[in-house]
Design a protein around this motif. Sequence first.
Motif, PDB file in Angstrom:
ATOM      1  N   VAL A 480      42.004  35.813  52.767  1.00 37.35           N
ATOM      2  CA  VAL A 480      43.252  35.791  52.016  1.00 37.35           C
ATOM      3  C   VAL A 480      43.440  37.143  51.336  1.00 37.35           C
ATOM      4  O   VAL A 480      42.572  37.604  50.579  1.00 37.35           O
ATOM      5  CB  VAL A 480      43.244  34.662  50.965  1.00 37.35           C
ATOM      6  N   ARG A 481      44.554  37.763  51.566  1.00 41.88           N
ATOM      7  CA  ARG A 481      44.804  39.121  51.081  1.00 41.88           C
ATOM      8  C   ARG A 481      44.751  39.159  49.538  1.00 41.88           C
ATOM      9  O   ARG A 481      45.379  38.367  48.857  1.00 41.88           O
ATOM     10  CB  ARG A 481      46.162  39.605  51.572  1.00 41.88           C
ATOM     11  N   TYR A 483      41.942  38.852  47.623  1.00 45.60           N
ATOM     12  CA  TYR A 483      40.828  38.158  46.966  1.00 45.60           C
ATOM     13  C   TYR A 483      39.455  38.524  47.533  1.00 45.60           C
ATOM     14  O   TYR A 483      38.452  37.973  47.099  1.00 45.60           O
ATOM     15  CB  TYR A 483      41.051  36.645  47.031  1.00 45.60           C
ATOM     16  N   GLY A 550      40.877  29.040  53.823  1.00 46.30           N
ATOM     17  CA  GLY A 550      41.835  30.059  53.419  1.00 46.30           C
ATOM     18  C   GLY A 550      42.994  29.479  52.623  1.00 46.30           C
ATOM     19  O   GLY A 550      43.425  30.058  51.615  1.00 46.30           O
ATOM     20  N   LYS A 551      43.504  28.336  53.053  1.00 45.74           N
ATOM     21  CA  LYS A 551      44.608  27.696  52.320  1.00 45.74           C
ATOM     22  C   LYS A 551      44.158  27.230  50.942  1.00 45.74           C
ATOM     23  O   LYS A 551      44.912  27.325  49.962  1.00 45.74           O
ATOM     24  CB  LYS A 551      45.142  26.518  53.127  1.00 45.74           C
ATOM     25  N   GLU A 554      43.836  30.323  48.698  1.00 44.17           N
ATOM     26  CA  GLU A 554      45.158  30.828  48.334  1.00 44.17           C
ATOM     27  C   GLU A 554      45.758  30.042  47.176  1.00 44.17           C
ATOM     28  O   GLU A 554      46.452  30.603  46.321  1.00 44.17           O
ATOM     29  CB  GLU A 554      46.075  30.767  49.562  1.00 44.17           C
ATOM     30  N   ARG A 555      45.472  28.742  47.095  1.00 42.65           N
ATOM     31  CA  ARG A 555      46.030  27.906  46.029  1.00 42.65           C
ATOM     32  C   ARG A 555      45.213  27.939  44.740  1.00 42.65           C
ATOM     33  O   ARG A 555      45.762  27.909  43.645  1.00 42.65           O
ATOM     34  CB  ARG A 555      46.154  26.457  46.517  1.00 42.65           C
ATOM     35  N   PRO A 564      44.595  39.103  41.997  1.00 45.13           N
ATOM     36  CA  PRO A 564      44.514  39.744  43.322  1.00 45.13           C
ATOM     37  C   PRO A 564      44.420  41.261  43.198  1.00 45.13           C
ATOM     38  O   PRO A 564      45.011  41.870  42.301  1.00 45.13           O
ATOM     39  CB  PRO A 564      45.822  39.313  43.997  1.00 45.13           C
TER      40      PRO A 564
END
Length: 583
Positions: A480-481, A483, A550-551, A554-555, A564
């Motif tokens: 994830v971009r 992190y 990844g999802k 992201e959350r 980030p």
Amino acid sequence: MSALPAKPTAKPTEPWRQRLIRSLLYGRNVDRAAKARARVGLAMLAFASVYALIGGRLVMFAIGADAHGARRAAAQEVVATARPDIVDRNGAILATDVKASSLFGEPRRIIDKDEAIELLTATIPDLDEAEVRERLKTRKGFVWLKREVTPAQQQAVHKLGIPGIGFLRENKRVYPTGNEVAHLIGLVNIDNQGIAGLEKWLDNQGLADLHRAGFATDRLQKPIELAVDLRVEHALRDELLKAKEKFHAKAASGLVSNVKTGEIVAMVSLPDFDPNNPKEAHDPDRINRLTTGVYEMGSTFKAFTLAMGLDSGKINLNSMWDARGNLHYGKFTIHDSHPLGRFINTKEVFTYSSNIGAARIALNQGVEAHKAFLAKMGQMTRLRTELPESAAPLLPRRWSELNTVTAAFGQGLSVAPLQAVMGINALVNGGYLIPPTFMKRSEAEAAAMAKRVIKPETSDKMRFLMRLNAEVGSARKADVRGYYVGGKTGTSEKVVNGRYAKKRVLNSFTAILPCDDPKYHVLIMLDEPQALPETHGFITSGWNTVPTGGKVIERIAPLLGIEPRFDLPPADRLILAASRTTQ
């Protein structure tokens, strides 16, 4: 001279107030002796009446002692079963007590029991007539007829006006979040006693003793603060539910751990249950797979194998390993899922997830060294936490070289997933093994109980490998971009009828973020995911648990306070360079 006769002495004049009181008390021209006797008789009559009343009450208590004693005991038990609230790390209520009315009977006071039974079962249809009849036909002074009746049922029974039938207010445990934290919180029985999860742990910590002593009342108990974050728990569970449905998996589970404190910030095991409906908890498919299940963790165990080799000083990141062909050991053949047909270095063993390379590294260390390292990492004994439910790892009866070969890539021994998480935390947090906890814990408190198990430079190299795997290896779909995620995948074939089944797998993905200064560890597991058109027929971890991870990241990363950062250099320039500078 004759003496004069003496004059009689005059009585002193009585004040008018005394005359008034005397007149009111005694009247005029009354025989005081007769009146005194009348007063004495009146006093005796009054005392006799008082003693007669006391005697009558004693007789009544003697006749109804059992019933009243039972009611008093029941009332005391209502107070005794009060439990403290359980809240998450931000104060959100996860479990609390509410008052509920329960129906009881006093068989000795009921005049017509058959009529009472008929009226009660007609008013409350879910009452078992045979059970009610059995209870009311006894000679007991107090019996429960139905626990936790509704207000409408209570009002209807009151209107019946049956002597010997009444209600007591008692504590009922409710869980406002329902399924969200079911496996973590556990549940209580009808008497508000913990029977699973942290509810049972509370009783084992002395709450039951406080109940018996009468100190555990609503007013005297402080809430129990957990490490779990309900927001993170919800996000994790939501993504696992979606993944379970999308990949048609038999089960799904995951957790989020703070690598520096050992706190469990979120834990989900699907299918779960609603603790407000205890019957669901008895379904064997709804166990907590993260603590009570033990599994072969597959290639995630390669992290331990490489850490063992690097920490020993016998190998380095550029050491070469022969992966030109399969590794034959007796009648067994070890092969790679993606054979390269050449010598590979230690970094490639990790990023290409080479079984052959991991096996050769483990053999390089030796059987005893391998066993000692896994024991040091907490993988050889039962893990104990606040949760009463736990399982011991399944180990080979006789650990041979073949066991070392297979254990190097996560086959042949089974551990609880939470146990593996504890060990991997130590690989990336600087080398400290910290027991996991479901209670809030500070970094200072964790440092006081931490035990160094690997060198700091070994931990730096493991963080580098984790990040490298997200840059060029099997964890790319979880990068994830912003992190700086790192991780390791695992695809473990399940044993069916004594043989490994290639189409029935248990997949796992362990992710670290951010890899340059790890704070959190995310574990995602899917049991028997199915191939989809978008996975091109593959069922390995990189196609299902990794994108799910990844999802989740992201959350939850914003919820965990991770800001980030963009345009960070690759792992060799950020992690390894910083490690060399520090050393």
